[in-house]
Design a protein around this motif. Structure first.
Motif, PDB file in Angstrom:
ATOM      1  N   HIS A 539     -59.235  41.729 -11.468  1.00  0.00           N
ATOM      2  CA  HIS A 539     -58.022  42.159 -11.817  1.00  0.00           C
ATOM      3  C   HIS A 539     -56.465  40.933 -11.704  1.00  0.00           C
ATOM      4  O   HIS A 539     -56.629  41.116 -10.614  1.00  0.00           O
ATOM      5  CB  HIS A 539     -57.930  43.712 -10.740  1.00  0.00           C
ATOM      6  CG  HIS A 539     -56.487  44.542 -10.881  1.00  0.00           C
ATOM      7  ND1 HIS A 539     -56.547  45.389 -12.176  1.00  0.00           N
ATOM      8  CD2 HIS A 539     -55.290  44.235  -9.703  1.00  0.00           C
ATOM      9  CE1 HIS A 539     -55.089  46.278 -11.309  1.00  0.00           C
ATOM     10  NE2 HIS A 539     -54.024  45.374 -10.215  1.00  0.00           N
ATOM     11  N   PRO A 540     -55.486  41.865 -12.186  1.00  0.00           N
ATOM     12  CA  PRO A 540     -55.026  42.691 -13.112  1.00  0.00           C
ATOM     13  C   PRO A 540     -55.715  42.274 -15.022  1.00  0.00           C
ATOM     14  O   PRO A 540     -55.267  42.284 -15.698  1.00  0.00           O
ATOM     15  CB  PRO A 540     -54.050  43.131 -13.116  1.00  0.00           C
ATOM     16  CG  PRO A 540     -53.344  41.591 -12.987  1.00  0.00           C
ATOM     17  CD  PRO A 540     -54.089  40.816 -11.883  1.00  0.00           C
ATOM     18  N   TRP A 541     -56.397  41.336 -15.038  1.00  0.00           N
ATOM     19  CA  TRP A 541     -57.274  41.006 -15.706  1.00  0.00           C
ATOM     20  C   TRP A 541     -58.246  41.380 -16.590  1.00  0.00           C
ATOM     21  O   TRP A 541     -59.176  40.514 -17.373  1.00  0.00           O
ATOM     22  CB  TRP A 541     -56.784  38.953 -15.941  1.00  0.00           C
ATOM     23  CG  TRP A 541     -55.815  38.702 -15.286  1.00  0.00           C
ATOM     24  CD1 TRP A 541     -56.110  38.248 -14.408  1.00  0.00           C
ATOM     25  CD2 TRP A 541     -54.740  38.061 -15.872  1.00  0.00           C
ATOM     26  NE1 TRP A 541     -54.919  37.399 -13.488  1.00  0.00           N
ATOM     27  CE2 TRP A 541     -53.141  38.041 -14.946  1.00  0.00           C
ATOM     28  CE3 TRP A 541     -53.672  38.329 -16.948  1.00  0.00           C
ATOM     29  CZ2 TRP A 541     -52.579  36.896 -15.321  1.00  0.00           C
ATOM     30  CZ3 TRP A 541     -52.859  37.935 -17.648  1.00  0.00           C
ATOM     31  CH2 TRP A 541     -51.642  37.366 -15.941  1.00  0.00           C
ATOM     32  N   GLY A 542     -58.386  42.735 -16.603  1.00  0.00           N
ATOM     33  CA  GLY A 542     -59.817  42.732 -16.789  1.00  0.00           C
ATOM     34  C   GLY A 542     -60.281  43.029 -18.200  1.00  0.00           C
ATOM     35  O   GLY A 542     -61.370  42.545 -17.792  1.00  0.00           O
ATOM     36  N   LEU A 543     -59.317  42.759 -19.970  1.00  0.00           N
ATOM     37  CA  LEU A 543     -59.928  42.560 -20.717  1.00  0.00           C
ATOM     38  C   LEU A 543     -60.234  41.093 -20.547  1.00  0.00           C
ATOM     39  O   LEU A 543     -60.889  40.454 -21.388  1.00  0.00           O
ATOM     40  CB  LEU A 543     -58.757  42.701 -21.823  1.00  0.00           C
ATOM     41  CG  LEU A 543     -58.794  43.901 -22.105  1.00  0.00           C
ATOM     42  CD1 LEU A 543     -57.896  44.169 -22.902  1.00  0.00           C
ATOM     43  CD2 LEU A 543     -59.593  44.894 -23.028  1.00  0.00           C
ATOM     44  N   THR A 544     -59.416  39.922 -19.790  1.00  0.00           N
ATOM     45  CA  THR A 544     -60.770  38.526 -20.002  1.00  0.00           C
ATOM     46  C   THR A 544     -61.330  38.808 -19.286  1.00  0.00           C
ATOM     47  O   THR A 544     -61.876  37.424 -18.548  1.00  0.00           O
ATOM     48  CB  THR A 544     -59.367  37.734 -19.835  1.00  0.00           C
ATOM     49  OG1 THR A 544     -58.255  38.443 -20.013  1.00  0.00           O
ATOM     50  CG2 THR A 544     -59.188  35.998 -19.880  1.00  0.00           C
ATOM     51  N   ALA A 553     -63.994  33.211 -17.376  1.00  0.00           N
ATOM     52  CA  ALA A 553     -63.296  32.791 -18.432  1.00  0.00           C
ATOM     53  C   ALA A 553     -62.612  32.041 -19.457  1.00  0.00           C
ATOM     54  O   ALA A 553     -62.729  32.154 -20.203  1.00  0.00           O
ATOM     55  CB  ALA A 553     -61.675  33.510 -17.526  1.00  0.00           C
ATOM     56  N   PRO A 554     -62.781  31.409 -18.583  1.00  0.00           N
ATOM     57  CA  PRO A 554     -62.747  29.261 -18.915  1.00  0.00           C
ATOM     58  C   PRO A 554     -64.167  29.504 -19.996  1.00  0.00           C
ATOM     59  O   PRO A 554     -63.810  28.803 -21.149  1.00  0.00           O
ATOM     60  CB  PRO A 554     -63.091  28.606 -17.904  1.00  0.00           C
ATOM     61  CG  PRO A 554     -62.673  29.204 -16.964  1.00  0.00           C
ATOM     62  CD  PRO A 554     -62.656  30.633 -17.021  1.00  0.00           C
ATOM     63  N   GLY A 555     -64.758  29.826 -19.817  1.00  0.00           N
ATOM     64  CA  GLY A 555     -66.140  29.400 -20.820  1.00  0.00           C
ATOM     65  C   GLY A 555     -66.228  30.372 -22.092  1.00  0.00           C
ATOM     66  O   GLY A 555     -66.445  30.081 -23.598  1.00  0.00           O
ATOM     67  N   ALA A 556     -65.515  31.726 -21.859  1.00  0.00           N
ATOM     68  CA  ALA A 556     -64.854  32.788 -23.651  1.00  0.00           C
ATOM     69  C   ALA A 556     -64.509  32.088 -24.145  1.00  0.00           C
ATOM     70  O   ALA A 556     -64.392  31.902 -25.076  1.00  0.00           O
ATOM     71  CB  ALA A 556     -64.319  34.074 -23.023  1.00  0.00           C
ATOM     72  N   ALA A 557     -63.330  31.717 -23.145  1.00  0.00           N
ATOM     73  CA  ALA A 557     -62.043  31.089 -23.896  1.00  0.00           C
ATOM     74  C   ALA A 557     -62.792  29.589 -25.409  1.00  0.00           C
ATOM     75  O   ALA A 557     -61.971  29.576 -26.371  1.00  0.00           O
ATOM     76  CB  ALA A 557     -60.853  30.003 -23.171  1.00  0.00           C
ATOM     77  N   THR A 558     -63.785  28.695 -24.569  1.00  0.00           N
ATOM     78  CA  THR A 558     -64.471  28.126 -25.080  1.00  0.00           C
ATOM     79  C   THR A 558     -65.320  28.636 -25.829  1.00  0.00           C
ATOM     80  O   THR A 558     -64.813  27.908 -27.205  1.00  0.00           O
ATOM     81  CB  THR A 558     -64.993  27.047 -24.383  1.00  0.00           C
ATOM     82  OG1 THR A 558     -63.859  26.420 -23.211  1.00  0.00           O
ATOM     83  CG2 THR A 558     -65.163  25.979 -24.387  1.00  0.00           C
ATOM     84  N   LEU A 559     -65.410  29.240 -26.421  1.00  0.00           N
ATOM     85  CA  LEU A 559     -66.850  30.079 -26.662  1.00  0.00           C
ATOM     86  C   LEU A 559     -65.818  30.586 -28.185  1.00  0.00           C
ATOM     87  O   LEU A 559     -66.272  31.156 -29.029  1.00  0.00           O
ATOM     88  CB  LEU A 559     -67.464  31.026 -26.273  1.00  0.00           C
ATOM     89  CG  LEU A 559     -68.584  30.514 -25.827  1.00  0.00           C
ATOM     90  CD1 LEU A 559     -69.107  31.725 -24.879  1.00  0.00           C
ATOM     91  CD2 LEU A 559     -69.791  30.009 -27.069  1.00  0.00           C
ATOM     92  N   GLY A 560     -64.503  31.027 -27.962  1.00  0.00           N
ATOM     93  CA  GLY A 560     -63.777  31.719 -28.541  1.00  0.00           C
ATOM     94  C   GLY A 560     -63.397  33.355 -28.254  1.00  0.00           C
ATOM     95  O   GLY A 560     -63.576  33.410 -29.735  1.00  0.00           O
ATOM     96  N   LEU A 561     -63.984  33.652 -27.576  1.00  0.00           N
ATOM     97  CA  LEU A 561     -64.344  35.089 -27.220  1.00  0.00           C
ATOM     98  C   LEU A 561     -62.798  35.614 -26.999  1.00  0.00           C
ATOM     99  O   LEU A 561     -61.899  35.107 -26.651  1.00  0.00           O
ATOM    100  CB  LEU A 561     -65.482  35.734 -26.635  1.00  0.00           C
ATOM    101  CG  LEU A 561     -66.667  35.015 -26.472  1.00  0.00           C
ATOM    102  CD1 LEU A 561     -67.104  35.764 -25.342  1.00  0.00           C
ATOM    103  CD2 LEU A 561     -67.437  36.136 -27.647  1.00  0.00           C
ATOM    104  N   ASN A 562     -61.800  37.308 -27.476  1.00  0.00           N
ATOM    105  CA  ASN A 562     -60.929  37.260 -27.098  1.00  0.00           C
ATOM    106  C   ASN A 562     -60.635  37.888 -25.975  1.00  0.00           C
ATOM    107  O   ASN A 562     -61.321  37.406 -25.115  1.00  0.00           O
ATOM    108  CB  ASN A 562     -60.936  38.532 -27.912  1.00  0.00           C
ATOM    109  CG  ASN A 562     -59.280  39.967 -27.690  1.00  0.00           C
ATOM    110  OD1 ASN A 562     -59.760  40.074 -26.343  1.00  0.00           O
ATOM    111  ND2 ASN A 562     -58.968  39.052 -28.518  1.00  0.00           N
ATOM    112  N   ARG A 563     -59.412  36.818 -25.236  1.00  0.00           N
ATOM    113  CA  ARG A 563     -58.661  36.908 -24.367  1.00  0.00           C
ATOM    114  C   ARG A 563     -57.701  38.036 -23.837  1.00  0.00           C
ATOM    115  O   ARG A 563     -58.499  38.070 -22.955  1.00  0.00           O
ATOM    116  CB  ARG A 563     -57.901  35.701 -24.349  1.00  0.00           C
ATOM    117  CG  ARG A 563     -57.560  35.053 -23.599  1.00  0.00           C
ATOM    118  CD  ARG A 563     -57.047  33.584 -22.918  1.00  0.00           C
ATOM    119  NE  ARG A 563     -57.308  32.659 -24.094  1.00  0.00           N
ATOM    120  CZ  ARG A 563     -56.488  31.628 -24.327  1.00  0.00           C
ATOM    121  NH1 ARG A 563     -56.057  31.696 -24.174  1.00  0.00           N
ATOM    122  NH2 ARG A 563     -57.205  30.693 -25.733  1.00  0.00           N
TER     123      ARG A 563
END
Lengths: 696, 326
Positions: A539-544, A553-563
């Motif tokens: 919270h409050p970054w639920g979609l990330t 979140a850092p790994g997902a950003a590196t993988l190119g998943l929607n932020r």
């Protein structure tokens, strides 16, 4: 053991099981569920009538308390954290629509004949007609009655109905799980559902995604209850709830196939039996006389056999009256609810949506067409922005893996294994029952455990919730919110898995006394502390919020998943804007809807002198909400503002989410302001026009 | 037989697993352990990337390591906004952030977090590496930097460039340089039309000026806006250009406009000293695409260079290019 004296074993323990069994179950902290009880085939220890009554009273009290506790705690968590969550793009449109509908309701109270005239209805209800009216009407009702009374922020009062329904969804997950897999399993199911970060995020919003997920669950639960003894009130409830689900969001369209699948599966044992009987009669004369003893069940898993039971669904008892009784029972076990759903449901849907009171078919056709031919928006997945079909079929499963806590998925996998085992056991038992057995013996021997029923129902709801994303043409722009209705059932399987593990633990360690009582708490803490930590942290970054499986979140950003999407992260920079923006500054909103921005101002989270601005040009403060395809907006800011350096960045776990640019110096003469666009509830379609078409 | 043997072994395995107390306990323990491990990994990953304060504290060190003209590259790419926030436009100017490529840079400083590396610097020589908190700062030298003799993008000014619309059988229409209204669309709109530009007859979009578009990976590319005209050829005439061995550049449309393959190809013809060096065509979907025209025969001379841009149908042809003499 006569049939007449036989309790309905498919009913719940507290309804029809012997009092000793009920008491035993009630007194156990994880209360043995129906399926598990069958599976164990355990001896029922005798309790004194007084103890049994005390335990039964405790059982009657504790489950409603847990239900209310889960509901209250989740609602409190949602309300308590709403202040720090910005308003999503779609919320802005629904706020506006709610206000418009509210004016109609006010007119309905003051001047009913005028309010009900077709032109007036059309004028008020044509707004946001791509979605039915229930939730938006509730948003208004809540704001009308609670704004300034219960809530100091108008946005929270508008969000409140969705929060209530979402919290009811969590509590109902417990109720469903409690009924089917026991108390501990039910609690874990509810927690597993509540503690999915993206569920927690969406539960805050004045949107329809969590409400429709909850209504899916409500309908499935009512339908399931309708298939049990004395189920007809639940059949009516299922029908009304289905009408409300239709009135909530179009996801309700594909719920009935799940229930039909369940109905067919429930009739499967009877079908197999008839098939066997037909083959048997074709090859050999039917043997007379019931072998009431010596059934060839040695070595078979008799665990699935109830101690006694009525004829199963679809199995006619001998003689015509028995046939009618059997048909009546079968009718009550599913078809009645489905029949009422398709008759009462649409009536409820029609009655609650004034927009379709006139020109009904044409407007319904438009509504259907709008969603069937929905435009495609952009969504980043594994570094690539998808904006047109074919969309990747791996999207839904991978996003589920990446956003649902792994422990929840593992527990759900355990639950699925247990479910399959129960089903296989039931089918094997079914296939070994001699056809020559007496009807009652046939019935009791062939009745599959109740786990067949709820297992199939949960699986059908789970699969149907994901099924649209098995097509490469189904849009994926909303991320996980599209299949939120699958998550309560995923959580129920997790609860089932948890109950099975708990049983294994107790049996293997032969736990007794305090250890037996402590086991669910210890195992529950080990499995639920992760989801709790992740959800609270998100919270409050639920979609990330991404799970450790993809590196957070850092790994997902590196993988190119929607932020993130929807521009809700403006809520995280309001403090900075209030501090640094010049008086009367024009703020380029980027992806935040105008009404979402204004709600921040109405809530006094944002200074009221700040002016929302629809373009970079002419603004003195620019917001940028990152999505891969939106990077072009940031490039516009660079050229216009003459800097690549944001003055503020709001991050989640070090990942930049929303950043703010301040124009280094105000332009000498600012261009005429373009009004902020009243765009569609979702991002505009990716077909930008030329700035100006060249003259021929 | 093999099937029966397999089934029999499988049944035996299941029976043993069911009966084996340790195996059953192991399963429960493994699930419980997984739950706790997930918490541990969650805490680890949530603290793995540096905070904004940590980025800000990096500036003195970066200033020390990055000589003027050094390209600063951030890995992974998503953390670049944090670097731009912390280091400012001085260390990360628009020309660097929205570069056509990295060929012309002699030095690069890579700021790496989470063990990531910048693919763009593969093949470069590592000349130094320092660790600072969660950062690894690596200095790289370009083994064969391209020598830029003339950057056309830096010369979109009236003293170097003359822009006009040319039609056969008609006198050219001049595009005057001056101050215009800055406009930009939103997500679905056009890139920023800069204040200073050569405005041509026709619509607002008909001009030559420097802006930034997004390429096929949605990365920024600074370029010269040269929207073709339906009725004429857009001509950019650069005077007194020192000619080298080639003219190298890139061209594209904002990817938002070309990704759906709806438009006509855009043709770019290059003339040096009035002599055509050839033409190059960009079709929708090709993204930021390179072109190169050999000019070795004219090398060492100072000659006018013309870029002529045309398209069969000019609607939505938001062509933008970058070029340099090498």
């Amino acid at each position: 053991m006569s049939e007449a004296a036989t309790p309905d074993t498919s009913a719940t323990p507290d309804e029809s099981a012997p009092s000793e069994a009920r008491a035993r179950e009630a007194s156990a902290p994880d209360a043995t569920p129906e399926g598990a009880k069958h599976a164990k085939g355990a001896e029922t220890p005798a309790l004194s009538p007084r103890s049994a009554r005390a335990a039964w009273s405790w059982a009657r009290a504790v489950d409603p308390l847990i239900f209310c506790g889960l509901f209250g705690a989740y609602l409190a968590a949602l309300v308590g954290t709403a202040h720090t969550l910005g308003y999503a793009r779609d919320e802005g449109f629904y706020f506006h629509a709610a206000g418009t509908y509210g004016r109609w309701f006010e007119q309905l109270l003051s001047n009913p004949s005028r309010a009900l005239s077709p032109n007036v209805i059309d004028r008020f209800w044509q707004e946001n007609r791509e979605h039915p009216a229930l939730m938006k009407s509730l948003f208004w009702l809540s704001q009308y009655s609670l704004d300034g009374r219960w809530f100091s922020e108008r946005g929270t009062s508008l969000r409140f109905p969705a929060m209530v329904i979402s919290s009811l969804g969590v509590a109902t997950t417990f109720a469903f799980g409690r009924r089917c897999v026991g108390r501990a399993g039910g609690i874990v199911a509810a927690l597993a559902f509540a503690l999915m970060p993206q569920v927690f995020y969406h539960s805050h919003l004045a949107c329809f995604d969590m409400p429709i997920a909850s209504f899916w669950l409500f309908v499935a639960y009512a339908y399931y209850r309708s298939t049990q003894a004395r189920g007809w009130p639940w059949a009516i409830a299922a029908a009304v709830l289905y009408g409300l689900a239709l009135e909530t969001k179009h996801n309700a369209w594909y719920l009935p196939p799940a229930l039909v699948a369940h109905l067919l599966a429930a009739g499967f044992p009877a079908f197999v039996r008839r098939l066997r009987a037909r083959r048997s009669s074709a090859t050999a004369p039917r043997t007379a006389g019931p072998p009431t003893a010596g059934l060839p069940t040695a070595g078979l898993p008799t665990a699935g056999l109830p101690t006694a039971g009525p004829p199963p669904a679809g199995l006619p008892t001998e003689g015509r009256p028995g046939l009618f009784r059997g048909f009546g029972r079968w009718l009550l076990r599913g078809p009645l609810a489905l029949a009422l759903m398709v008759s009462i449901g649409p009536l409820v849907f029609y009655a609650l949506w004034p927009w379709i009171w006139r020109d009904t078919w044409a407007r319904l056709a438009w509504y259907f067409e709008f969603h069937w031919q929905h435009v495609y928006y952009n969504m980043e997945f594994l570094g690539r922005t998808y904006f047109e079909p074919p969309f990747p079929l791996t999207y839904a499963p991978l996003m589920t893996l990446a956003t649902v806590p792994l422990i929840t998925l593992v527990l759900a996998a355990c639950g699925v294994v247990v479910a399959l085992a129960a089903m296989v056991r039931g089918v094997r038992t079914e296939s070994h029952v001699p056809l020559a057995a007496s009807p009652s013996l046939r019935a009791q021997a062939s009745l599959l455990p109740d786990s067949w029923s709820f297992g199939v129902l949960w699986a059908a709801c789970l699969v149907l919730s994901y099924s649209p994303w098995l097509l490469p043409t189904t849009p994926i722009f909303g991320g996980t919110k599209h299949w939120l209705n699958a998550y309560p059932f995923l959580a129920l399987f997790a609860g089932w898995g948890f109950a099975a593990l708990l049983r294994v633990l107790r049996d293997a360690l032969a736990l007794g006394g305090p250890l037996r009582l402590a086991a669910p708490w210890v195992l529950g803490a080990c499995t639920m502390v992760g989801p709790l930590a992740m959800t609270w942290h998100s919270h409050p970054w639920g979609l990330t919020a991404y799970t450790p499986l993809v590196g957070g979140a850092p790994g997902a950003a590196t993988l190119g998943l929607n932020r993130s999407f929807w521009g809700y992260t403006t809520g995280s920079v309001t403090g900075y804007l209030n501090d640094v923006a010049a008086r009367g500054a024009r703020v380029f909103l980027h992806d935040t809807a105008l009404d979402s921005f204004r709600m921040l101002q109405k809530d006094r989270r944002l200074r009221s002198d700040l002016k929302p601005w629809g373009a970079v040009a002419g603004s003195s403060v620019a917001l940028y909400h990152h999505e891969q395809h939106m990077s072009r907006v940031e490039h516009m800011i660079w050229v216009d503002y003459g800097t690549t350096s944001p003055s503020q960045v709001a991050t989640f776990d070090g990942v930049p989410m929303v950043w703010v640019y301040l124009r280094p110096s105000a332009p000498a003469k600012e261009p005429k302001p373009p009004p902020p666009k009243a765009t569609s509830p979702e991002p505009p379609p990716p077909e930008p026009p030329s700035p100006e078409p060249p003259s021929p | 037989m093999a099937r029966q043997a397999f089934l029999s072994s499988f049944r035996e395995f299941l029976a043993r697993a069911r009966g084996d107390r340790r195996a059953r306990l192991g399963l429960v323990g493994a699930v419980a352990l997984l739950g706790l491990l997930e918490v541990g990994f969650h805490v680890h990953f949530s603290r793995a990337a540096p905070s904004l304060d940590e980025w800000s504290s990096l500036k003195p060190l970066v200033t020390e390591l990055a000589r003027p003209g050094t390209l600063i590259v951030v890995a992974p790419e998503w953390s670049e906004p944090n670097a731009r926030f912390a280091l400012g436009s001085g260390l990360m100017p628009l020309g660097h952030v929205a570069r056509p490529d990295a060929e012309a840079f002699e030095q690069a400083l890579e700021i790496s977090i989470l063990g990531e590396g910048a693919p763009e610097l593969r093949g470069w020589n590592l000349t130094g590496e320092r660790a600072s908190g969660k950062f690894a700062l690596r200095s790289w030298a370009n083994p064969s930097p391209a020598r830029v003799g003339f950057d056309f993008l830096a010369h979109v000014l009236p003293r170097h460039l003359r822009v006009q619309l040319e039609r056969a059988g008609a006198s050219p229409e001049a595009c005057a340089y001056g101050t215009q209204k800055v406009t930009n669309g939103e997500l679905a709109g056009h890139p920023t039309f800069p204040r200073k530009r050569f405005q041509c007859p026709g619509g607002e979009w008909s001009f030559v000026g420097v802006t930034v578009i997004e390429d096929q990976n949605y990365r920024p590319r600074q370029c010269i806006w040269a929207h073709p005209s339906t009725r004429a050829t857009l001509s950019l005439h650069f005077d007194d250009v020192p000619i080298g061995s080639s003219i190298v550049g890139y061209g594209a449309l904002p990817y938002f406009f070309e990704r759906e393959w709806h438009g006509a190809p855009v043709e770019l013809e290059v003339l040096v000293g009035g002599q055509s060096m050839g033409s190059w065509t960009h079709s929708d979907g090709e993204g930021w695409k390179r072109f190169e025209f050999a000019t070795a025969a004219l090398s060492g001379q100072r000659l006018p260079v013309d870029f002529r841009v045309r398209a069969r149908a000019a609607r939505d042809r938001q062509f933008c290019f970058q070029a340099s003499v090498r």
